[in-house]
Design a protein around this motif. Sequence first.
Motif, mmCIF file in Angstrom:
data_model
loop_
_atom_site.group_PDB
_atom_site.id
_atom_site.type_symbol
_atom_site.label_atom_id
_atom_site.label_comp_id
_atom_site.label_asym_id
_atom_site.label_seq_id
_atom_site.Cartn_x
_atom_site.Cartn_y
_atom_site.Cartn_z
ATOM 1 N N ASP A 137 -18.737 21.064 -23.860
ATOM 2 C CA ASP A 137 -19.539 21.037 -24.801
ATOM 3 C C ASP A 137 -20.197 22.349 -25.262
ATOM 4 O OD1 ASP A 137 -19.268 18.252 -25.391
ATOM 5 O OD2 ASP A 137 -21.028 17.829 -24.238
ATOM 6 N N LEU A 138 -19.957 22.995 -26.560
ATOM 7 C CA LEU A 138 -20.669 24.177 -26.972
ATOM 8 C C LEU A 138 -21.937 23.816 -27.894
ATOM 9 C CD1 LEU A 138 -17.620 26.473 -27.796
ATOM 10 C CD2 LEU A 138 -18.913 26.304 -25.698
ATOM 11 N N THR A 139 -23.066 24.055 -27.723
ATOM 12 C CA THR A 139 -24.105 24.044 -28.328
ATOM 13 C C THR A 139 -24.403 25.140 -29.146
ATOM 14 O OG1 THR A 139 -25.264 22.243 -26.800
ATOM 15 C CG2 THR A 139 -26.754 23.385 -28.249
ATOM 16 N N LEU A 140 -24.242 25.204 -30.424
ATOM 17 C CA LEU A 140 -24.656 26.274 -31.232
ATOM 18 C C LEU A 140 -26.096 26.329 -31.715
ATOM 19 C CD1 LEU A 140 -21.614 26.182 -33.629
ATOM 20 C CD2 LEU A 140 -21.790 27.173 -31.373
ATOM 21 N N GLY A 141 -26.568 27.537 -31.301
ATOM 22 C CA GLY A 141 -28.146 27.594 -31.541
ATOM 23 C C GLY A 141 -28.220 29.103 -32.215
ATOM 24 N N GLU A 171 -33.502 29.655 -29.023
ATOM 25 C CA GLU A 171 -34.008 30.538 -28.228
ATOM 26 C C GLU A 171 -35.177 30.807 -28.715
ATOM 27 O OE1 GLU A 171 -32.159 33.102 -24.804
ATOM 28 O OE2 GLU A 171 -32.328 34.077 -26.376
ATOM 29 N N TRP A 172 -36.370 30.481 -28.222
ATOM 30 C CA TRP A 172 -37.330 31.191 -28.750
ATOM 31 C C TRP A 172 -37.783 32.416 -28.196
ATOM 32 C CZ3 TRP A 172 -39.191 29.863 -33.598
ATOM 33 C CH2 TRP A 172 -38.640 28.330 -33.899
ATOM 34 N N LEU A 180 -34.423 19.509 -33.398
ATOM 35 C CA LEU A 180 -33.948 20.514 -32.660
ATOM 36 C C LEU A 180 -34.066 20.663 -31.203
ATOM 37 C CD1 LEU A 180 -33.910 23.371 -35.267
ATOM 38 C CD2 LEU A 180 -32.004 21.823 -34.985
ATOM 39 N N ARG A 181 -33.606 21.683 -30.299
ATOM 40 C CA ARG A 181 -34.237 21.526 -28.985
ATOM 41 C C ARG A 181 -34.459 22.910 -28.813
ATOM 42 N NH1 ARG A 181 -29.698 20.798 -25.128
ATOM 43 N NH2 ARG A 181 -28.141 20.645 -26.923
ATOM 44 N N ALA A 182 -35.612 23.104 -28.079
ATOM 45 C CA ALA A 182 -35.749 24.486 -27.551
ATOM 46 C C ALA A 182 -34.567 24.903 -26.120
ATOM 47 C CB ALA A 182 -36.865 24.536 -26.722
ATOM 48 N N ARG A 230 -43.836 21.139 -30.658
ATOM 49 C CA ARG A 230 -43.922 20.132 -31.653
ATOM 50 C C ARG A 230 -43.145 20.275 -32.728
ATOM 51 N NH1 ARG A 230 -46.568 18.678 -35.833
ATOM 52 N NH2 ARG A 230 -47.524 20.724 -36.335
ATOM 53 N N LEU A 231 -43.152 21.516 -33.434
ATOM 54 C CA LEU A 231 -42.548 21.624 -34.643
ATOM 55 C C LEU A 231 -40.955 21.648 -34.536
ATOM 56 C CD1 LEU A 231 -44.471 24.682 -36.093
ATOM 57 C CD2 LEU A 231 -44.722 22.314 -36.746
ATOM 58 N N THR A 232 -40.346 22.288 -33.432
ATOM 59 C CA THR A 232 -38.976 22.095 -33.021
ATOM 60 C C THR A 232 -38.621 20.761 -32.702
ATOM 61 O OG1 THR A 232 -39.193 24.091 -31.777
ATOM 62 C CG2 THR A 232 -37.246 22.945 -31.423
#
Length: 251
Positions: A3-7, A34-35, A59-61, A52-54
């Motif tokens: 799995d490639l997670t695109l972020g 990535e914050w 979406l995921r951090a 909370r906003l993410t």
Amino acid sequence: MPDLTLGLCSVTFRNLDVPGVLAAATGAGLAGVEWGSDVHCPDPATAREVRRLTDAAGLRALSLGSYFRAESHDDDFRPVLDTALALGAPRVRVWAGTLGTDASDSAHRTRVTQELQVAADAAAEAGVELALEYHRSTLTDTLESTLGLLEDVDRANVGVSWQPNVDQPTEDALRHLEALLPRLAGVHCFSWWPFDARLPLEAREDLWLGAAEVLRRADRPVDVMFEFVPEDSPAALARDAAWLRRAIGQD
């Protein structure tokens, strides 16, 4: 293929606020962020709101993109780790000191190694991984130095966030990625050529299709995070993300 997670790396859009970064990520069909700790996520209190906003955006951090530099006397890892925990990030991007390999002596390398070990142990206790930024002017500026540093640090929760080096030919960049694959923590995805001229991702198709082929041999999921899009444009991000999804068969 694993799995490639695109972020998205939020530092791509330092000019946007957190809702703006999230809008760019969701508009491009990405799964997480990535914050960066320099603008968007500098402390635990801010990180809780970013989390909370993410979450609300679906979406995921993916990571905290910190500017912790092992060996720098001005840096303390504990506040960085606390920020990552408040964010709910499974990983923290860190830097291997303040000097490149050629400018370092054995004493400097020992200090960097020891500080990374201390940070890694604190992170491991909290269930967090560390990812060394693969970057010039640090001890991860060459493949050989990076592999040696990982061996010296000797912590299972320490890996590498790979990106192509500046002006690095495709074949050489892919050789580095292949060698780092067993310790790969993530990929920062962009097209620069020559030096730091920003191009559409497709302009280095040989690099990124080649990278996708290497990543097929990873034994675990990999986060691929877009960074440095042309003109800091959300439209460019959406274009590049759509191209990569097609290229790797996610569309």
